[in-house]
Design a protein around this motif. Structure first.
Motif, PDB file in Angstrom:
ATOM      1  N   ARG A  69       0.826  -1.201   0.000  1.00 33.76           N
ATOM      2  CA  ARG A  69       0.000   0.000   0.000  1.00 33.76           C
ATOM      3  C   ARG A  69       0.865   1.256   0.000  1.00 33.76           C
ATOM      4  N   PHE A  70       0.382   2.280  -0.698  1.00 31.56           N
ATOM      5  CA  PHE A  70       1.068   3.570  -0.724  1.00 31.56           C
ATOM      6  C   PHE A  70       0.073   4.619  -1.192  1.00 31.56           C
ATOM      7  N   ILE A  71       0.502   5.872  -1.212  1.00 37.43           N
ATOM      8  CA  ILE A  71      -0.356   6.976  -1.634  1.00 37.43           C
ATOM      9  C   ILE A  71       0.418   7.841  -2.619  1.00 37.43           C
ATOM     10  N   THR A  72      -0.140   8.069  -3.785  1.00 37.10           N
ATOM     11  CA  THR A  72       0.449   9.067  -4.676  1.00 37.10           C
ATOM     12  C   THR A  72      -0.124  10.423  -4.264  1.00 37.10           C
ATOM     13  N   ALA A  73       0.733  11.438  -4.171  1.00 37.65           N
ATOM     14  CA  ALA A  73       0.252  12.713  -3.623  1.00 37.65           C
ATOM     15  C   ALA A  73       1.031  13.890  -4.185  1.00 37.65           C
ATOM     16  N   PHE A  74       0.292  14.918  -4.552  1.00 37.48           N
ATOM     17  CA  PHE A  74       0.849  16.240  -4.849  1.00 37.48           C
ATOM     18  C   PHE A  74       0.583  17.086  -3.626  1.00 37.48           C
ATOM     19  N   MET A  75       1.620  17.746  -3.109  1.00 33.82           N
ATOM     20  CA  MET A  75       1.442  18.672  -1.997  1.00 33.82           C
ATOM     21  C   MET A  75       2.350  19.868  -2.200  1.00 33.82           C
ATOM     22  N   GLY A  76       1.782  21.044  -2.024  1.00 35.09           N
ATOM     23  CA  GLY A  76       2.583  22.239  -2.248  1.00 35.09           C
ATOM     24  C   GLY A  76       1.921  23.475  -1.685  1.00 35.09           C
ATOM     25  N   PHE A  77       2.637  24.610  -1.778  1.00 36.96           N
ATOM     26  CA  PHE A  77       2.141  25.902  -1.320  1.00 36.96           C
ATOM     27  C   PHE A  77       2.181  26.901  -2.467  1.00 36.96           C
ATOM     28  N   SER A 101       5.814  16.084  -5.575  1.00 37.45           N
ATOM     29  CA  SER A 101       4.828  15.201  -6.184  1.00 37.45           C
ATOM     30  C   SER A 101       5.312  13.767  -6.037  1.00 37.45           C
ATOM     31  N   GLY A 102       4.811  13.111  -4.993  1.00 36.31           N
ATOM     32  CA  GLY A 102       5.205  11.740  -4.725  1.00 36.31           C
ATOM     33  C   GLY A 102       4.389  10.771  -5.562  1.00 36.31           C
ATOM     34  N   GLY A 103       4.867  10.499  -6.762  1.00 36.83           N
ATOM     35  CA  GLY A 103       4.192   9.549  -7.638  1.00 36.83           C
ATOM     36  C   GLY A 103       2.930  10.074  -8.283  1.00 36.83           C
ATOM     37  N   GLN A 104       2.519  11.308  -7.969  1.00 42.21           N
ATOM     38  CA  GLN A 104       1.275  11.851  -8.517  1.00 42.21           C
ATOM     39  C   GLN A 104       1.565  12.596  -9.820  1.00 42.21           C
ATOM     40  N   GLY A 105       0.936  12.168 -10.873  1.00 41.19           N
ATOM     41  CA  GLY A 105       1.140  12.831 -12.151  1.00 41.19           C
ATOM     42  C   GLY A 105       0.178  12.279 -13.180  1.00 41.19           C
ATOM     43  N   PRO A 106       0.107  12.912 -14.318  1.00 40.29           N
ATOM     44  CA  PRO A 106       0.853  14.122 -14.675  1.00 40.29           C
ATOM     45  C   PRO A 106       0.258  15.377 -14.041  1.00 40.29           C
ATOM     46  N   ILE A 107       1.080  16.410 -13.966  1.00 44.32           N
ATOM     47  CA  ILE A 107       0.660  17.710 -13.457  1.00 44.32           C
ATOM     48  C   ILE A 107       0.634  18.652 -14.661  1.00 44.32           C
ATOM     49  N   GLN A 156       4.155  18.237 -16.137  1.00 44.27           N
ATOM     50  CA  GLN A 156       5.173  17.923 -15.148  1.00 44.27           C
ATOM     51  C   GLN A 156       4.963  16.492 -14.651  1.00 44.27           C
ATOM     52  N   ARG A 157       6.036  15.770 -14.531  1.00 38.82           N
ATOM     53  CA  ARG A 157       5.958  14.386 -14.056  1.00 38.82           C
ATOM     54  C   ARG A 157       6.224  14.332 -12.547  1.00 38.82           C
ATOM     55  N   PRO A 158       5.946  13.199 -11.907  1.00 36.21           N
ATOM     56  CA  PRO A 158       6.228  13.079 -10.470  1.00 36.21           C
ATOM     57  C   PRO A 158       7.684  13.391 -10.163  1.00 36.21           C
ATOM     58  N   THR A 159       7.912  13.962  -9.015  1.00 37.90           N
ATOM     59  CA  THR A 159       9.261  14.360  -8.640  1.00 37.90           C
ATOM     60  C   THR A 159       9.957  13.325  -7.759  1.00 37.90           C
ATOM     61  N   THR A 160       9.176  12.406  -7.183  1.00 39.52           N
ATOM     62  CA  THR A 160       9.793  11.410  -6.307  1.00 39.52           C
ATOM     63  C   THR A 160       8.851  10.211  -6.166  1.00 39.52           C
ATOM     64  N   PHE A 161       9.232   9.275  -5.300  1.00 37.27           N
ATOM     65  CA  PHE A 161       8.461   8.044  -5.107  1.00 37.27           C
ATOM     66  C   PHE A 161       7.108   8.340  -4.445  1.00 37.27           C
ATOM     67  N   PRO A 162       6.124   7.455  -4.620  1.00 39.32           N
ATOM     68  CA  PRO A 162       4.863   7.603  -3.893  1.00 39.32           C
ATOM     69  C   PRO A 162       5.082   7.650  -2.383  1.00 39.32           C
ATOM     70  N   SER A 202      -6.742  13.245 -10.641  1.00 37.49           N
ATOM     71  CA  SER A 202      -6.356  11.875 -10.294  1.00 37.49           C
ATOM     72  C   SER A 202      -6.491  10.989 -11.526  1.00 37.49           C
ATOM     73  N   ASP A 203      -5.902   9.788 -11.461  1.00 31.82           N
ATOM     74  CA  ASP A 203      -5.896   8.938 -12.649  1.00 31.82           C
ATOM     75  C   ASP A 203      -7.274   8.390 -12.996  1.00 31.82           C
ATOM     76  N   GLY A 204      -8.270   8.636 -12.125  1.00 31.87           N
ATOM     77  CA  GLY A 204      -9.631   8.276 -12.476  1.00 31.87           C
ATOM     78  C   GLY A 204     -10.135   8.997 -13.703  1.00 31.87           C
ATOM     79  N   ILE A 205      -9.552  10.175 -13.996  1.00 32.99           N
ATOM     80  CA  ILE A 205      -9.871  10.916 -15.225  1.00 32.99           C
ATOM     81  C   ILE A 205      -9.061  10.365 -16.393  1.00 32.99           C
ATOM     82  N   TYR A 206      -7.737  10.366 -16.250  1.00 28.15           N
ATOM     83  CA  TYR A 206      -6.873   9.992 -17.371  1.00 28.15           C
ATOM     84  C   TYR A 206      -7.096   8.548 -17.826  1.00 28.15           C
TER      85      TYR A 206
END
Length: 425
Positions: free
Chosen positions: A286-294, A306-312, A325-331, A358-362
């Motif tokens: 189990r893991f979570i793909t996540a974009f988090m930022g300010f 962006s931990g595994g979350q993409g594309p941005i 933009q592609r994910p910047t690091t691991f999920p 989320s990938d539910g769209i793509y």
């Protein structure tokens, strides 16, 4: 089953009939399943003068018979094709054996477990509506000799009443369980939905929109938009799987991040600590793909991990160009990190749109198995980017479902849209 000449059919005595009617009346009462089974066993022993009585219930899912009365720990189990009890259920016929140990079909597993010695045994199938198998009633060791044709008739009559009552009780229990589950599902969904923003925060110079469409009652996606120390915290997460487990994981991540930021942690520190905690807490698969930022509304910069979350998608309004933009690091939660790595920065110019989906769209597929894909999202942005973000969100969702051509939603859908208003400094 012994064949009786047509000229001398067995008949129920008035006493036996009265006792069976009494049992039938008791079975009609709203008792729990175990109490009902005990009533059946006690009635069988009494009416047929048997020393012992056993009741086996059939589980179609495992194709097994489990002895529920008498209660033994662990309860004896047999495949539906094994032993006298299995053959009785499969053949839908009474099996009357005078000497159990001389019959090769007799398994003796209950005797081995209890030390009891079975001699005569009468096995009667319990068949519900439309001859659906419910279980088997077994009567052991009649007090005077073996079981005869009258006993078979008595047992068949009792079994017929018992099977319908048991099937009714099982359906009632299933209905009650479903009602309880529905209540728990509704509560879980209410809790999850309560963690999502009910209104978009006010950020001068920006138009914000977030929306969540779960696959079922609860989903593994989430988003967050909240003002913290004058900056907009942006979160979009997608936990592996569907249902309550992933939903809890996603909600746990959201809560930990909010606590970390309110305690003064930087984006890099919060990302690393939350990732490491989830790596410890979550199962290995189990893991979570996540974009988090300010987003800083003064500099108009978005600094993010962006931990595994993409594309941005960064839509540049000046030339109506899409930058991916592609994910910047691991999920998040997949492995422990000693440092968070370099955060990335996006510069939002007037009219630009940051699109997080989320990938539910793509990955939403048509009947032909064609995914919605990035290019369709890009086309929508080129055509609709001037709309208010809530309307742009509707356009994206409508286009996605139209692409699906009635195909049911297979994954949670979440979108976060951030537009810097044109003409704003």
């Amino acid at each position: 089953m012994t064949t009786t000449p047509a000229s001398t059919p067995p008949r129920l005595s008035q006493d036996a009939l009265a006792r069976i009617l009494d049992v039938t009346q008791q079975l009609a009462q709203p008792n729990d399943l175990i109490h009902m089974l005990t009533q059946v066993v006690d009635a069988g022993k009494s009416v047929l003068s048997a020393d012992k009585c056993a009741l086996w219930l059939y589980d179609a899912t495992s194709d097994e018979l489990t002895m529920r009365v008498p209660e033994l720990k662990p309860p004896p189990r047999m495949l539906a094709a094994q032993g006298l009890v299995g053959e009785c259920l499969a053949s839908r016929e009474i099996i009357n054996v005078a000497n159990a140990y001389s019959d090769p079909r007799f398994s003796g597993i209950v005797d081995k477990a209890t030390g009891y010695k079975t001699h005569s045994i009468l096995s009667v199938p319990l068949l519900g509506w439309e001859m659906q198998p419910v279980g088997v009633l077994q009567l052991l060791n009649k007090h005077a000799g073996g079981f005869d044709e009258s006993d078979e008739l008595l047992a068949a009559t009792l079994a017929a009443q018992c099977a319908v009552a048991l099937q009714r009780a099982q359906l009632t229990e299933a209905l009650m369980l479903k009602e309880r589950l529905d209540e728990e599902v509704a509560l879980a969904r209410e809790i999850q939905m309560s963690t999502l923003p009910t209104e978009m925060p006010h950020l001068p110079g920006y138009d914000l929109h977030g929306h969540f469409v779960p696959t079922g009652q609860a989903g593994g996606d989430l988003f967050d938009l909240v003002i913290l120390d004058g900056q907009l915290f942006v979160l979009l997460g997608d936990a592996t799987g569907h249902g309550f487990g992933p939903a809890l994981s996603a909600t746990q991540m959201q809560a930990m991040l909010r606590v970390a930021f309110r305690c003064g942690a930087s984006l890099d520190e919060a990302y690393r600590h939350v990732n490491n905690q989830l790596a410890e807490d979550l199962p290995d698969d189990r893991f979570i793909t996540a974009f988090m930022g300010f987003l800083d509304p003064q500099s108009h910069q978005v600094r993010f991990h962006s931990g595994g979350q993409g594309p941005i998608l960064h839509f540049r309004a000046a030339d109506e160009r899409c930058e991916w933009q592609r994910p910047t690091t691991f999920p998040v939660g997949i492995m422990e990190l000693t440092h968070a790595g370099e955060s990335q920065v996006l510069q939002l110019d007037p009219g630009d749109v940051l699109v997080l989906l989320s990938d539910g769209i793509y990955e939403y597929e048509s009947k032909q198995g064609v995914a919605f894909g990035e290019e369709r999202v890009a086309d929508l942005l080129r055509y609709h980017h001037r709309l208010p973000m809530v309307e742009l969100g509707k356009q994206i969702l409508n286009a996605t479902f139209e692409h699906g051509e009635g195909v049911s939603q297979q994954d949670d859908i979440t979108l976060v849209l951030i537009r810097r208003l044109p003409g704003e400094k």
